[in-house]
Design an enzyme around this catalytic site. Structure first.
Site: not given
Length: 261
Positions: A88-91, A115
């Site tokens: 869950d890094a929302k790159r 993510t």
């Protein structure tokens, strides 16, 4: 290809353990050591009843080098336990930067998910989709997030529909382009705190697995349904606001019963 995220998670119960480590909540002179032992014990105890483990990168990054090392060990331990992993890094970035982010997560850990933020558009996400296809992974695109402030932008009118539905239209195109039968390598993050949006998006994105945050601390109510992976972090990793293995096992069982319908 080896490990495949889509086939693994769809064969398991739809509950995701969110790991958001807070060393200050662990007693003793070596809180990181205590945290690691607790996380390993909890993952092992819950392993048969989880779809995946989701590691929130920000909490590890905040700990500096020790946090990165801890993340590496816990991801490796999850895989040894047979647990799929969500990074869950929302790159979200363009060109070679996106390729590097994809290499650091999806390709470093085959059979995992990541993510991503769609704000920069399709060309910024293409390297992630390509990496997921090569590595047996999946990309969860932010569509409708669980936080109250998501309405500031995601609910804006975009030609007669809220912006999040316009994003979903594009995600649907990507999902068709990157199949993983009967699902896709392209999933969506859809907050469980918005039940009407959740149902609308399920109809709009029939090929996409959903990562559904919001269980517990954010107040989302479980809504059983195919292709929904419900994530609980604070309420499951730290039930009652502290590390408590027995309470976490009870909470996980309660969530599984609710999600079984």
């Amino acid at each position: 290809m080896g490990l495949d995220f889509v086939s693994e998670v769809t064969a398991r119960p739809p509950l995701v353990l969110g790991v958001d480590p807070r060393p200050a909540w662990h007693p003793g002179p070596e809180p990181l050591e205590h945290l690691e032992r607790y996380a390993l014990e909890l993952m092992e105890a819950l392993s048969d009843g989880l779809a995946a483990v989701k590691f929130q990168y920000a909490f590890f990054e905040a700990l500096g080098g020790a946090g990165w090392a801890l993340l590496e060990r816990l991801v490796a331990a999850a895989r040894v336990l047979g647990l799929p992993v969500v990074h869950d890094a929302k790159r979200g970035d363009i060109g070679s930067t996106a390729e590097a982010y994809a290499q650091a997560t999806l390709e470093r850990w085959p059979g995992s998910a990541l993510t991503v933020n769609p704000y920069l558009g399709g060309d910024a996400l293409a390297p992630f989709f390509e990496a997921a296809a090569r590595s047996g992974g999946l990309v969860f695109v932010l569509v409708k997030t669980s936080n109250p402030g998501s309405a500031d932008f995601q609910d804006l009118d975009a030609g007669g529909s809220p912006l999040y539905l316009r994003v979903a239209e594009r995600v649907g195109v990507w999902a068709e382009a990157w199949p993983a039968e009967p699902w896709s390598r392209v999933g969506a993050v859809v907050g469980g705190t918005h039940p009407e949006a959740l149902e609308a998006l399920r109809a709009a994105l029939p090929r996409s697995l959903f990562l559904v945050p919001g269980l517990g601390a954010q107040g989302a109510e479980p809504r059983p349904g195919e292709g929904r992976l419900w994530s609980a972090s604070r309420s499951l990793f730290y039930p009652g606001g502290r590390p408590d293995l027995a309470a976490a096992l009870r909470q996980a069982e309660a969530y599984r019963r609710a999600l079984a319908g």
